[in-house]
Design an enzyme around this catalytic site. Structure first.
Site, short mmCIF file in Angstrom:
data_model
loop_
_atom_site.label_atom_id
_atom_site.label_comp_id
_atom_site.label_asym_id
_atom_site.label_seq_id
_atom_site.Cartn_x
_atom_site.Cartn_y
_atom_site.Cartn_z
N TRP A 9 28.69 -17.38 -44.27
CA TRP A 9 27.85 -16.46 -44.50
C TRP A 9 27.54 -15.58 -43.43
O TRP A 9 27.22 -15.93 -42.55
CB TRP A 9 26.62 -17.21 -45.13
CG TRP A 9 25.51 -16.30 -45.67
CD1 TRP A 9 25.57 -15.36 -46.81
CD2 TRP A 9 24.16 -16.11 -45.17
NE1 TRP A 9 24.49 -14.66 -46.74
CE2 TRP A 9 23.43 -15.15 -45.67
CE3 TRP A 9 23.53 -16.80 -44.00
CZ2 TRP A 9 22.23 -14.62 -45.49
CZ3 TRP A 9 22.19 -16.48 -43.52
CH2 TRP A 9 21.57 -15.35 -44.48
N ASP A 33 33.65 -23.26 -45.75
CA ASP A 33 32.78 -22.83 -47.05
C ASP A 33 32.81 -21.19 -46.96
O ASP A 33 32.69 -20.48 -45.78
CB ASP A 33 31.70 -23.33 -46.88
CG ASP A 33 30.76 -23.06 -48.27
OD1 ASP A 33 30.57 -23.68 -49.11
OD2 ASP A 33 30.21 -22.02 -48.19
N TYR A 38 30.12 -13.31 -50.26
CA TYR A 38 30.13 -12.96 -49.02
C TYR A 38 31.11 -11.65 -48.34
O TYR A 38 31.03 -11.44 -47.11
CB TYR A 38 30.49 -14.44 -47.95
CG TYR A 38 29.83 -15.57 -48.21
CD1 TYR A 38 28.54 -15.49 -48.94
CD2 TYR A 38 30.07 -16.65 -47.88
CE1 TYR A 38 27.81 -16.45 -49.03
CE2 TYR A 38 29.25 -18.10 -47.95
CZ TYR A 38 28.31 -17.83 -48.49
OH TYR A 38 27.49 -18.99 -48.71
N HIS A 96 27.37 -20.14 -58.01
CA HIS A 96 26.49 -19.96 -56.85
C HIS A 96 25.05 -19.98 -57.14
O HIS A 96 24.38 -20.51 -56.17
CB HIS A 96 26.83 -18.53 -56.31
CG HIS A 96 26.55 -18.49 -54.99
ND1 HIS A 96 27.43 -17.39 -54.26
CD2 HIS A 96 25.65 -18.84 -54.37
CE1 HIS A 96 27.02 -17.53 -53.04
NE2 HIS A 96 25.80 -18.19 -52.99
N LEU A 177 20.54 -25.26 -39.90
CA LEU A 177 19.80 -24.79 -38.49
C LEU A 177 18.58 -24.19 -38.77
O LEU A 177 18.20 -23.41 -37.76
CB LEU A 177 20.69 -24.39 -37.51
CG LEU A 177 22.15 -25.15 -37.44
CD1 LEU A 177 22.83 -24.12 -36.38
CD2 LEU A 177 21.83 -26.44 -37.13
N LYS A 217 26.92 -22.06 -40.42
CA LYS A 217 27.64 -20.87 -39.94
C LYS A 217 27.73 -20.67 -38.57
O LYS A 217 26.85 -21.11 -37.77
CB LYS A 217 27.26 -19.58 -40.62
CG LYS A 217 25.66 -19.08 -40.03
CD LYS A 217 25.30 -17.70 -40.57
CE LYS A 217 23.97 -17.24 -40.01
NZ LYS A 217 23.50 -16.01 -40.50
N THR A 219 30.09 -18.50 -35.15
CA THR A 219 30.98 -17.53 -34.66
C THR A 219 31.16 -17.77 -33.17
O THR A 219 30.16 -18.11 -32.48
CB THR A 219 30.83 -16.00 -34.98
OG1 THR A 219 29.54 -15.80 -34.42
CG2 THR A 219 30.72 -15.94 -36.48
N ILE A 224 30.82 -22.78 -32.33
CA ILE A 224 31.46 -23.58 -33.19
C ILE A 224 31.55 -25.13 -32.43
O ILE A 224 31.46 -26.05 -33.17
CB ILE A 224 33.01 -23.04 -33.50
CG1 ILE A 224 33.01 -21.77 -34.37
CG2 ILE A 224 33.89 -24.02 -34.08
CD1 ILE A 224 34.06 -21.09 -34.44
#
Length: 263
Positions: A9, A33, A38, A96, A177, A217, A219, A224
Protein backbone atom coordinates in the site's frame (compact mmCIF):
# COMPACT_ATOMS: atom_id res chain seq x y z
CA UNK A 1 -0.04 -18.59 3.86
CA UNK A 2 3.26 -17.36 5.31
CA UNK A 3 2.80 -15.50 8.61
CA UNK A 4 4.79 -12.46 7.44
CA UNK A 5 4.23 -10.78 4.10
CA UNK A 6 5.25 -7.66 2.24
CA UNK A 7 2.54 -5.03 2.07
CA UNK A 8 2.62 -2.64 -0.89
CA UNK A 9 0.00 0.00 0.00
CA UNK A 10 1.21 3.49 -0.99
CA UNK A 11 4.18 1.94 -2.81
CA UNK A 12 3.20 3.74 -5.99
CA UNK A 13 6.62 4.57 -7.42
CA UNK A 14 6.91 1.79 -10.03
CA UNK A 15 10.64 1.18 -9.78
CA UNK A 16 10.67 1.41 -5.99
CA UNK A 17 7.76 -1.02 -5.78
CA UNK A 18 9.41 -3.48 -8.16
CA UNK A 19 12.70 -3.26 -6.27
CA UNK A 20 10.94 -3.76 -2.91
CA UNK A 21 9.18 -6.90 -4.08
CA UNK A 22 12.34 -8.32 -5.62
CA UNK A 23 14.39 -7.48 -2.51
CA UNK A 24 11.86 -9.04 -0.15
CA UNK A 25 11.57 -12.24 -2.15
CA UNK A 26 15.34 -12.60 -2.47
CA UNK A 27 15.58 -12.07 1.31
CA UNK A 28 13.17 -14.90 2.08
CA UNK A 29 9.68 -13.39 2.05
CA UNK A 30 7.15 -15.62 0.32
CA UNK A 31 3.95 -13.59 0.77
CA UNK A 32 3.20 -10.43 -1.24
CA UNK A 33 0.03 -8.37 -0.85
CA UNK A 34 -1.35 -5.79 -3.26
CA UNK A 35 -4.71 -4.48 -4.48
CA UNK A 36 -6.36 -2.95 -7.50
CA UNK A 37 -6.75 0.31 -5.57
CA UNK A 38 -3.01 0.57 -4.93
CA UNK A 39 -2.31 1.13 -8.63
CA UNK A 40 0.85 -0.97 -8.50
CA UNK A 41 -0.10 -4.49 -9.59
CA UNK A 42 2.03 -4.17 -12.74
CA UNK A 43 5.06 -3.08 -10.68
CA UNK A 44 4.47 -5.92 -8.22
CA UNK A 45 4.35 -8.28 -11.19
CA UNK A 46 7.67 -6.93 -12.43
CA UNK A 47 9.17 -7.62 -9.00
CA UNK A 48 7.86 -11.16 -9.03
CA UNK A 49 9.41 -11.71 -12.45
CA UNK A 50 12.74 -10.16 -11.45
CA UNK A 51 13.21 -12.26 -8.29
CA UNK A 52 14.96 -15.60 -8.55
CA UNK A 53 12.08 -17.36 -6.79
CA UNK A 54 9.71 -19.84 -8.37
CA UNK A 55 6.14 -18.60 -8.73
CA UNK A 56 4.76 -21.68 -6.98
CA UNK A 57 6.75 -20.76 -3.87
CA UNK A 58 5.11 -17.32 -3.58
CA UNK A 59 1.77 -16.61 -1.89
CA UNK A 60 0.34 -13.72 -3.91
CA UNK A 61 -2.75 -11.79 -2.83
CA UNK A 62 -4.71 -8.91 -4.35
CA UNK A 63 -8.07 -7.26 -3.76
CA UNK A 64 -11.04 -6.23 -5.90
CA UNK A 65 -11.87 -2.58 -5.37
CA UNK A 66 -15.28 -1.39 -4.14
CA UNK A 67 -16.34 0.06 -7.49
CA UNK A 68 -15.57 -3.26 -9.22
CA UNK A 69 -17.66 -5.57 -7.05
CA UNK A 70 -20.60 -6.06 -9.43
CA UNK A 71 -20.35 -9.64 -10.70
CA UNK A 72 -19.33 -8.80 -14.26
CA UNK A 73 -16.76 -6.28 -13.00
CA UNK A 74 -15.28 -8.82 -10.59
CA UNK A 75 -14.55 -11.06 -13.55
CA UNK A 76 -13.29 -8.31 -15.86
CA UNK A 77 -11.05 -6.54 -13.35
CA UNK A 78 -9.65 -9.76 -11.94
CA UNK A 79 -8.54 -10.68 -15.45
CA UNK A 80 -6.86 -7.27 -15.64
CA UNK A 81 -5.17 -7.88 -12.28
CA UNK A 82 -3.85 -11.26 -13.41
CA UNK A 83 -2.53 -9.68 -16.60
CA UNK A 84 -0.84 -6.84 -14.71
CA UNK A 85 0.66 -9.25 -12.19
CA UNK A 86 1.85 -11.55 -14.98
CA UNK A 87 0.30 -14.65 -13.44
CA UNK A 88 -2.35 -17.20 -14.36
CA UNK A 89 -3.89 -17.17 -10.87
CA UNK A 90 -3.53 -15.50 -7.49
CA UNK A 91 -3.30 -17.43 -4.26
CA UNK A 92 -5.82 -15.17 -2.53
CA UNK A 93 -8.38 -12.70 -3.87
CA UNK A 94 -10.10 -10.39 -1.39
CA UNK A 95 -13.26 -8.33 -1.45
CA UNK A 96 -11.60 -5.06 -0.45
CA UNK A 97 -14.56 -3.64 1.52
CA UNK A 98 -18.23 -4.58 1.97
CA UNK A 99 -19.06 -1.26 0.32
CA UNK A 100 -19.58 0.42 -3.05
CA UNK A 101 -20.92 -2.09 -5.57
CA UNK A 102 -20.74 -4.94 -3.06
CA UNK A 103 -23.76 -7.21 -3.14
CA UNK A 104 -23.09 -10.32 -1.11
CA UNK A 105 -24.92 -12.78 -3.36
CA UNK A 106 -23.70 -11.40 -6.68
CA UNK A 107 -20.17 -10.47 -5.64
CA UNK A 108 -19.40 -13.68 -3.82
CA UNK A 109 -21.03 -15.70 -6.57
CA UNK A 110 -18.48 -14.22 -8.96
CA UNK A 111 -15.68 -15.11 -6.54
CA UNK A 112 -16.97 -18.69 -6.44
CA UNK A 113 -16.85 -18.82 -10.23
CA UNK A 114 -13.27 -17.58 -10.31
CA UNK A 115 -12.38 -20.18 -7.68
CA UNK A 116 -13.98 -22.95 -9.74
CA UNK A 117 -12.09 -21.73 -12.82
CA UNK A 118 -8.77 -21.97 -10.95
CA UNK A 119 -8.03 -18.28 -11.35
CA UNK A 120 -7.99 -17.77 -7.59
CA UNK A 121 -6.85 -20.40 -5.13
CA UNK A 122 -8.52 -18.91 -2.05
CA UNK A 123 -11.35 -16.49 -1.35
CA UNK A 124 -10.84 -13.69 1.16
CA UNK A 125 -12.61 -10.63 2.49
CA UNK A 126 -11.23 -7.43 3.96
CA UNK A 127 -12.60 -4.97 6.52
CA UNK A 128 -15.47 -7.35 7.32
CA UNK A 129 -17.10 -7.36 10.73
CA UNK A 130 -18.24 -10.71 12.19
CA UNK A 131 -21.76 -10.44 10.77
CA UNK A 132 -20.36 -9.72 7.30
CA UNK A 133 -18.09 -12.76 7.60
CA UNK A 134 -20.94 -15.03 8.66
CA UNK A 135 -23.10 -13.86 5.77
CA UNK A 136 -20.23 -14.50 3.35
CA UNK A 137 -19.70 -18.00 4.74
CA UNK A 138 -23.36 -18.81 4.23
CA UNK A 139 -23.27 -17.66 0.61
CA UNK A 140 -19.91 -18.97 -0.57
CA UNK A 141 -19.43 -22.47 -1.89
CA UNK A 142 -15.67 -22.05 -1.61
CA UNK A 143 -14.16 -21.94 1.88
CA UNK A 144 -13.65 -18.46 3.30
CA UNK A 145 -9.91 -18.36 3.82
CA UNK A 146 -9.09 -14.98 5.36
CA UNK A 147 -10.28 -11.60 6.59
CA UNK A 148 -7.78 -8.72 6.29
CA UNK A 149 -8.33 -5.97 8.84
CA UNK A 150 -6.43 -3.32 10.76
CA UNK A 151 -4.68 -4.94 13.75
CA UNK A 152 -1.78 -3.71 15.85
CA UNK A 153 -1.01 -3.30 19.58
CA UNK A 154 -3.22 -0.19 19.72
CA UNK A 155 -6.16 -1.92 18.01
CA UNK A 156 -6.04 -5.54 19.11
CA UNK A 157 -9.35 -6.75 17.62
CA UNK A 158 -10.09 -9.30 20.32
CA UNK A 159 -13.63 -9.94 19.06
CA UNK A 160 -12.47 -10.61 15.52
CA UNK A 161 -9.60 -12.79 16.71
CA UNK A 162 -12.03 -14.91 18.73
CA UNK A 163 -14.43 -15.05 15.78
CA UNK A 164 -11.68 -16.17 13.41
CA UNK A 165 -10.63 -18.92 15.78
CA UNK A 166 -14.22 -20.08 16.26
CA UNK A 167 -15.00 -20.13 12.55
CA UNK A 168 -11.60 -21.34 11.33
CA UNK A 169 -10.42 -18.58 9.01
CA UNK A 170 -7.20 -16.59 8.97
CA UNK A 171 -6.79 -13.00 10.11
CA UNK A 172 -4.36 -10.81 8.19
CA UNK A 173 -3.23 -7.54 9.74
CA UNK A 174 -2.77 -4.44 7.67
CA UNK A 175 -1.12 -1.40 9.27
CA UNK A 176 0.51 -3.79 11.79
CA UNK A 177 2.92 -1.03 12.81
CA UNK A 178 0.08 1.46 13.37
CA UNK A 179 1.50 3.65 10.62
CA UNK A 180 4.68 4.20 12.63
CA UNK A 181 3.08 4.82 16.01
CA UNK A 182 4.71 1.68 17.42
CA UNK A 183 7.98 3.63 17.53
CA UNK A 184 6.38 6.12 19.95
CA UNK A 185 5.37 3.41 22.44
CA UNK A 186 7.49 3.21 25.59
CA UNK A 187 6.29 -0.35 26.19
CA UNK A 188 7.23 -1.62 22.73
CA UNK A 189 10.52 0.27 22.73
CA UNK A 190 11.45 -1.01 26.18
CA UNK A 191 10.71 -4.61 25.23
CA UNK A 192 12.64 -4.16 22.01
CA UNK A 193 15.64 -2.73 23.82
CA UNK A 194 15.79 -5.78 26.06
CA UNK A 195 16.09 -7.99 22.95
CA UNK A 196 18.22 -5.71 20.81
CA UNK A 197 15.20 -5.38 18.53
CA UNK A 198 13.10 -2.56 17.12
CA UNK A 199 9.59 -1.65 18.26
CA UNK A 200 8.43 -2.78 14.81
CA UNK A 201 9.88 -6.23 15.37
CA UNK A 202 8.15 -6.42 18.76
CA UNK A 203 4.78 -5.51 17.24
CA UNK A 204 5.16 -8.11 14.49
CA UNK A 205 6.30 -10.77 16.94
CA UNK A 206 3.26 -10.02 19.13
CA UNK A 207 0.95 -10.52 16.13
CA UNK A 208 2.72 -13.77 15.28
CA UNK A 209 2.17 -14.95 18.86
CA UNK A 210 -1.56 -14.20 18.42
CA UNK A 211 -1.69 -16.27 15.24
CA UNK A 212 -2.25 -13.21 13.04
CA UNK A 213 -0.47 -12.84 9.71
CA UNK A 214 1.10 -9.40 9.25
CA UNK A 215 1.75 -7.58 5.99
CA UNK A 216 3.74 -4.45 6.92
CA UNK A 217 4.47 -2.16 4.02
CA UNK A 218 8.17 -1.56 3.55
CA UNK A 219 10.54 -0.02 1.03
CA UNK A 220 14.30 -0.16 1.14
CA UNK A 221 16.44 -3.10 2.14
CA UNK A 222 16.97 -1.97 5.74
CA UNK A 223 13.27 -1.58 6.48
CA UNK A 224 12.38 -4.85 4.75
CA UNK A 225 15.15 -6.66 6.65
CA UNK A 226 14.16 -5.17 10.01
CA UNK A 227 10.64 -6.53 9.63
CA UNK A 228 11.97 -9.89 8.48
CA UNK A 229 14.05 -10.28 11.65
CA UNK A 230 10.85 -10.25 13.70
CA UNK A 231 10.47 -13.93 12.84
CA UNK A 232 13.43 -14.69 15.11
CA UNK A 233 12.09 -12.71 18.07
CA UNK A 234 10.50 -14.68 20.89
CA UNK A 235 8.55 -12.71 23.48
CA UNK A 236 7.98 -13.94 27.01
CA UNK A 237 4.51 -14.39 28.48
CA UNK A 238 5.14 -11.33 30.64
CA UNK A 239 6.10 -9.25 27.60
CA UNK A 240 3.00 -10.42 25.73
CA UNK A 241 0.89 -9.41 28.72
CA UNK A 242 2.46 -5.95 28.78
CA UNK A 243 1.55 -5.45 25.14
CA UNK A 244 -1.96 -6.79 25.70
CA UNK A 245 -2.43 -4.09 28.33
CA UNK A 246 -1.76 -1.18 25.95
CA UNK A 247 -4.81 -1.72 23.73
CA UNK A 248 -6.48 1.67 23.30
CA UNK A 249 -8.79 1.23 20.28
CA UNK A 250 -6.74 3.62 18.17
CA UNK A 251 -7.85 3.12 14.57
CA UNK A 252 -5.79 4.45 11.70
CA UNK A 253 -8.44 3.73 9.05
CA UNK A 254 -12.01 5.04 9.33
CA UNK A 255 -14.22 1.94 9.60
CA UNK A 256 -16.95 3.79 7.71
CA UNK A 257 -14.46 4.35 4.92
CA UNK A 258 -15.06 8.00 4.31
CA UNK A 259 -13.24 9.88 1.52
CA UNK A 260 -10.27 10.63 3.76
CA UNK A 261 -9.71 7.09 4.96
CA UNK A 262 -6.60 6.56 2.82
CA UNK A 263 -4.89 9.87 3.60
Amino acid sequence: MPMLGLGTWQNDDPQECTDSVETALEMGYRHVDTAQAYGNEDAVGDGLAAADVDREDIFLATKVWNANLAAEDVHATTEESLDDLGVDAVDLLYVHWPAGAYDAEATLGAFDELYDQGKIHNVGVSNFEPHHVEEAMEILDAPLFANQVEIHPFLQQEELRAHAEEHDYELVAYSPLARGDVFESDVLTDIGDSHGASAAQVSLAWLNDKGVTAIPKATGRDHIADNWRSLDLELSEAEIARIDDIDREDRKVDPDFGPDAWD
